[in-house]
Design an enzyme around this catalytic site. Structure first.
Site, mmCIF file in Angstrom:
data_model
loop_
_atom_site.group_PDB
_atom_site.id
_atom_site.type_symbol
_atom_site.label_atom_id
_atom_site.label_comp_id
_atom_site.label_asym_id
_atom_site.label_seq_id
_atom_site.Cartn_x
_atom_site.Cartn_y
_atom_site.Cartn_z
ATOM 1 N N GLN A 11 -41.479 8.264 -11.181
ATOM 2 C CA GLN A 11 -41.354 7.465 -10.226
ATOM 3 C C GLN A 11 -42.391 6.409 -9.935
ATOM 4 O OE1 GLN A 11 -39.784 9.782 -6.766
ATOM 5 N NE2 GLN A 11 -40.171 8.234 -5.254
ATOM 6 N N SER A 91 -43.510 14.044 -13.955
ATOM 7 C CA SER A 91 -42.867 14.406 -12.729
ATOM 8 C C SER A 91 -41.201 14.481 -13.064
ATOM 9 C CB SER A 91 -43.317 13.738 -11.667
ATOM 10 O OG SER A 91 -42.776 14.270 -10.241
ATOM 11 N N LEU A 92 -40.827 13.074 -12.374
ATOM 12 C CA LEU A 92 -39.558 12.993 -12.490
ATOM 13 C C LEU A 92 -39.171 12.694 -13.963
ATOM 14 C CD1 LEU A 92 -36.422 11.868 -11.465
ATOM 15 C CD2 LEU A 92 -37.658 9.600 -11.535
ATOM 16 N N ARG A 116 -32.881 15.862 -5.497
ATOM 17 C CA ARG A 116 -34.361 16.104 -5.532
ATOM 18 C C ARG A 116 -34.993 15.067 -4.680
ATOM 19 N NH1 ARG A 116 -38.543 14.266 -9.027
ATOM 20 N NH2 ARG A 116 -40.045 16.097 -9.525
ATOM 21 N N HIS A 200 -45.956 16.859 -4.997
ATOM 22 C CA HIS A 200 -46.602 17.844 -6.021
ATOM 23 C C HIS A 200 -47.861 18.694 -5.053
ATOM 24 C CE1 HIS A 200 -44.355 16.889 -9.254
ATOM 25 N NE2 HIS A 200 -44.430 15.511 -9.040
ATOM 26 N N GLN A 249 -42.373 22.922 -10.261
ATOM 27 C CA GLN A 249 -42.818 21.459 -10.315
ATOM 28 C C GLN A 249 -42.867 20.437 -9.009
ATOM 29 O OE1 GLN A 249 -41.156 18.027 -10.898
ATOM 30 N NE2 GLN A 249 -41.411 17.952 -13.157
#
Length: 313
Positions: A11, A91-92, A116, A200, A249
């Site tokens: 992202q 991440s994403l 999400r 996170h 995560q």
């Protein structure tokens, strides 16, 4: 011959018009965009190519948009015969990596990452949390700064991106204090990030719990390509571990630098960033300048990457 890793964008890399050239030139890419749009029952194509920046930057729109563009780029590259030895995503981007590996189908992953995004957006009310990038300070000193600022609230390391770039997140006062302490400890610079929540960190547990419920219902496939996890910086041993790792995560530090170092240790010398932007390429360069770093986000970059890798095969 060195191994090749595909790295999938996270992202923040999104921009209006991303993937348009691929959509116009590769039927397989057009197919990805259309399938993603129809899986959401919304005009995702219109949003990505002609929408407003503000609309695209809404986390629940950003996440399906980036995964769609990344998988389109991946399939176009794959179609010309380039396959990776290992994949990972920031991440994403881990969802794109898992889709490329065969764990998720496109029609599964796009609605999943939209949810999400919404869960992450809604987990922490606006103005309560923030994120800050600490530049030019060693990991142990960043951890010390967070520890010393904890009296003012939650503050934790969120992303270990590359040497000299660690992102922290948490409650506003505690993050500001940790950033101030980091400067005292010798940080070159601290920079507030334009994000809507402290991603996170443990503050995202409500989002992780909601995501867990969604993941439970999904029938997932087997991994055809090794995938590395943001949570462990190691290979995911099998599909059976995917759901728990994706749950963790959302509220765990992203160990990106460690992922890249593990790949290098295992013989990866070619890194191809798939999807919008070159953020991950920049991180890899800071870890080891001797590596071959390529990217695929439009026709020119795809052709250049294909030509570079094919000469090696």
């Amino acid at each position: 011959m060195g191994k090749t890793a595909f790295l999938f964008a996270g992202q923040g890399a999104q921009y209006i018009g991303m993937g348009k050239e691929l959509y116009d030139n590769f039927p397989i890419c057009k197919q990805v965009f259309e399938e993603a749009s129809s899986s959401l029952d919304m005009d995702l194509i219109g949003l990505i190519f002609n929408g407003t920046k503000e609309e695209l930057n809404l986390t629940e729109n950003t996440q399906p948009a980036i995964v769609t563009m990344s998988i389109a780029a991946y399939r176009a590259f794959n179609q010309i015969g380039i396959t990776p030895d290992v994949v990972a995503g920031l991440s994403l981007g881990e969802y794109s990596a898992l889709t490329a590996s065969g764990v998720f189908s496109l029609s599964q992953v796009i609605p999943l990452v939209r949810k999400r995004g919404r869960f992450m957006q809604e987990a922490v009310p606006e103005g309560i949390g923030k994120m800050n990038a600490i530049l030019g300070l060693a990991e142990d000193k960043v951890r010390e700064a967070c520890e010393e600022a904890k009296a003012l609230g939650i503050v934790e390391p969120a992303n270990f991106n590359c040497p000299g770039q660690i992102v922290i997140g948490g409650e506003v006062k505690a993050v500001d204090e940790a950033a101030r302490i980091a400067k005292e400890k010798g940080a070159m610079k601290t920079l507030d990030l334009p994000v809507s929540a402290p991603f996170h960190t443990s503050m995202l547990k409500p989002a992780a719990d909601r995501l867990k419920t969604e993941l439970e219902h999904l029938e997932i496939g087997e991994m055809n390509i090794p995938v590395m996890s943001n949570v462990t910086a190691d290979y995911i041993t099998g599909s059976k571990d995917v759901k728990d790792l994706l749950y963790r995560q959302v509220m765990s530090s992203v160990l990106w630098e460690q992922i890249i170092r593990t790949m290098i240790r295992d013989g990866v010398t070619n890194f191809v960033e798939i999807g919008p932007g070159k953020t991950l390429s920049g991180f890899v360069k800071k870890i080891d300048r001797s590596l071959r770093i390529l990217n695929v986000e439009d026709v020119a970059s795809l052709e250049a990457a294909a030509s570079a890798l094919k000469t090696e095969q």
